[in-house]
Design an enzyme around this catalytic site. Structure first.
Site, PDB file in Angstrom:
ATOM      1  N   ASN A 118       0.873  -1.173   0.000  1.00 11.59           N
ATOM      2  CA  ASN A 118       0.000   0.000   0.000  1.00 11.59           C
ATOM      3  C   ASN A 118       0.909   1.221   0.000  1.00 11.59           C
ATOM      4  OD1 ASN A 118      -2.073   1.874   0.379  1.00 11.59           O
ATOM      5  ND2 ASN A 118      -2.103   1.598   2.599  1.00 11.59           N
ATOM      6  N   GLY A 119       0.697   2.142  -0.954  1.00 11.95           N
ATOM      7  CA  GLY A 119       1.554   3.326  -1.045  1.00 11.95           C
ATOM      8  C   GLY A 119       1.992   3.517  -2.484  1.00 11.95           C
TER       9      GLY A 119
ATOM     10  N   GLU B 247     -20.933  21.097  -1.126  1.00 15.23           N
ATOM     11  CA  GLU B 247     -21.060  19.700  -0.690  1.00 15.23           C
ATOM     12  C   GLU B 247     -22.168  18.994  -1.493  1.00 15.23           C
ATOM     13  OE1 GLU B 247     -19.607  17.452   0.693  1.00 15.23           O
ATOM     14  OE2 GLU B 247     -21.044  16.036   1.513  1.00 15.23           O
TER      15      GLU B 247
END
Ligand code: M6R
Length: 591
Positions: free
Chosen positions: A100-101, A468
């Site tokens: 992950n990354g 939003e």
């Protein structure tokens, strides 16, 4: 985004790893895979699609072996294909890695590997890791030594787990900038990107920091620093966890989470008065206050900025987390940074906060998910208490963030209790807003579902609600939508209004009513179809979404509800799954 989990213990690993992946499914992903070690062989299965689909095609949870690693991938480098799904292997099929990354220098490493004869099977940045480990192990290094040797060559950020059939008794993990939790239990040892991936019987954690590594065997979990020295760490009890969330009869999590909002207001208001008073004093005393966040959390921050100014008479700025770095020169020890993040994991937020902390700023985080990276680097943490939010689109966490900002602003004038009482009353108004409008908005969605452009306008405290509302429409209904202060419409966007273009006008009967209405009339004069969210009727509305009258500082908690429902019904009437919008992830752990 990518979820990783590894298990080493007495039990068969694959079903445990699979269930762990299910628990982090909410993060968002497009493909999945598991690798195990069994009889000194490496076994790998992976595929594209949802976990259950990949499992029924490939039998992920039926792979033998007591050591296993599993991954859900959210594509960054390379398309959504089976070869790009994790785990990735070396040339010999002996090493498997999940990650992950992002390895930022992967192109350079990949070219070096190819020129050294490696066969690269995917387009991912991750695949360089197993090949680099392969080279180190060929030199005679152990898996642990290989990971230690390659870690300094990896630029960017990562949490990865590696296994090798040459050392079939262990998992080696390393982290830099991405989370990796280590879990301990009687049934075995775990490492995962998210402690929520652990089964209930995992009751203890071993804290692992950046540039450190972990080795899991059947006998335990050992931590090492970047030089390979053994680290002694006290275990921490795993206190908070989220229970299993299910749809409770609703068709989608999004609708369930919208419907939970009357209760959510009360839960978010159940805060510690002393903590809020301390934080409010810090904010008032600070030379400058910066709120940083992304997406929906940033819109909550914009409402917060308004409340701080109106109630606490304290001006502050809101800096988009992905842009924070470019303003970091102005941060000093006289700065309070409020970081708002439902997940507590958003990479842009984490990076900004680390930078601010290094400059001496005090960090206050407003988080929902327990045990997050953000929690670890904050001086004070406020929890939203709204429970697991599994729909990618944030709804109830947003309302909870508004509650927290309301309480903080009233704490600045020593009126925390008054704010709590005001919020107790608002919970029933949230219920009313849903009851009055849900069916009506569903009908409206059928009328508007073929429209391609929506505009949302409002003024003052509700301006961020317009943004939003537009974000919700974009992310789940795939409609182009823009939200803006009503007064800005005439400065450009008005040119886009054509006959029957939907314009949602948030115009509660407060000090902004007349001016907002004037802007709506300007749009109507160009043919716009006016959908009004208001407690006051007017002949210019084409469709009136009636809301209850509340105190002007509390309108955002009410006006956002119809916009959430509108986005939800538009998505469903257009045939989309609102819980899993294309291309998006719940936890955005890459920059
Ligand atoms: O977990 P965070 O609050 O830090 O997430 C920030 C944004 O990624 C998030 O709000 C995103 O915009 C949502 N999908 C919006 O519904």
């Amino acid at each position: 985004m990518c979820g990783i989990i590894g298990y080493c213990g007495r039990e068969i690993a694959a079903p445990i790893v699979f269930q762990g992946l299910k628990r982090v499914e909410y993060r968002g992903y497009d493909s999945a895979g598991i690798a195990t070690l069994s009889d000194r062989s490496l076994l790998v299965k992976k595929g594209v699609g949802k976990l259950d689909e990949v499992n029924s095609q490939k039998g992920l949870d039926a792979i033998p072996g007591n050591i296993g690693i599993g991954h859900t991938r959210w594509a960054t480098h390379g398309g959504v294909t089976e070869p790009n799904a994790h785990p990735h292997c070396d040339c010999s099929g002996e090493v498997a890695v999940i990650h992950n990354g992002i390895i930022e220098n992967y192109q350079e490493l990949r070219e070096q590997l190819i020129s050294n004869g490696h066969r690269i099977a995917s387009e991912t940045d991750t695949e360089v890791i197993p090949h680099l480990i392969e080279d180190e192990m060929k030199k005679g290094n152990s898996l642990k030594a290989a990971v230690l040797a390659i870690a300094p060559r990896l630029e960017g950020y990562y949490a990865f787990l590696a296994i090798s059939s040459r050392e079939p008794d262990k998992i080696v993990g390393a982290r830099k900038g991405s989370p990796l939790a280590v879990g301990i239990s009687d049934q075995g040892f775990f490492a995962a990107s998210d402690a929520l991936a652990f089964p209930d019987y995992v009751t203890e954690l071993l804290p692992l920091d950046d540039h450190e590594m972990v080795v899991l065997t059947h006998h335990g979990a050992e931590l090492f620093d970047a030089a390979g020295n053994r680290l002694q760490r006290d275990k921490r009890r795993l206190t908070s966890r989220w229970g299993e969330a299910n749809k409770q009869g609703y068709r989608f999590f999004m609708l369930k989470e919208i419907m939970e909002q009357p209760r959510v207001v009360e839960d978010a208001a159940a805060q510690n008065k002393e903590l809020f008073t301390d934080i409010a004093l810090d904010i008032l005393r600070a030379g400058q206050v910066i709120i940083t966040a992304c997406g929906t959390s940033r819109y909550a921050a914009l409402v917060g900025r308004y409340l701080f100014s109106k109630v606490g008479r304290k001006f502050c700025d809101v800096v988009m987390a992905s842009e924070f770095h470019y303003f970091a020169d102005s941060v000093d020890k006289d700065t309070v940074v409020l970081a708002v993040s439902q997940s507590g994991e958003t990479a842009d937020v984490i990076e900004g906060v680390k930078e601010a902390k290094a400059a001496g700023a005090k960090i206050v985080s407003i988080i929902n998910r327990p045990m997050s990276l953000l929690e670890d680097i904050s001086n004070h943490v406020i929890y939203l208490n709204c429970g697991p939010e599994l729909c990618v689109a944030a709804t109830k966490s947003f309302l909870s963030q508004l509650v927290v900002f309301y309480l903080l602003s009233f704490s600045m004038i020593n009126a925390f209790d008054k704010a709590v009482n005001n919020l107790k009353r608002i919970s029933s108004e949230v219920s009313k807003t849903i009851d009055w409008n849900n069916d009506k908005i569903e009908r409206l969605s059928h009328e508007l579902k073929t429209k391609n452009d929506f505009y949302y306008i409002a003024r003052g405290i509700n301006f961020a609600i317009a943004s939003e509302g537009a974000l919700k429409a974009k992310e789940i209904s795939y409609i182009h939508a823009e939200g803006m202060p009503a007064g800005e419409l005439k400065h450009g966007t008005l040119a886009l209004i054509e006959p029957l273009t939907p314009v949602a006008v948030i115009c509660p009967d407060d000090y902004t009513y007349n001016e907002t209405l004037s802007n709506a009339i300007e749009a109507k004069a160009r043919g716009a179809y006016i959908v009004a969210i208001s407690d006051r009727d007017n002949e210019i509305y084409d469709f009136w979404i009636e809301i209850p009258k509340v105190d002007e500082l509390l309108y955002p908690l009410i006006t956002v509800i119809p916009l959430q429902l509108l986005a939800y019904h538009l998505a469903v009437s257009r045939g989309y799954d609102p819980d899993r919008p294309r291309n998006l992830a719940k936890s955005v752990t890459v920059k």
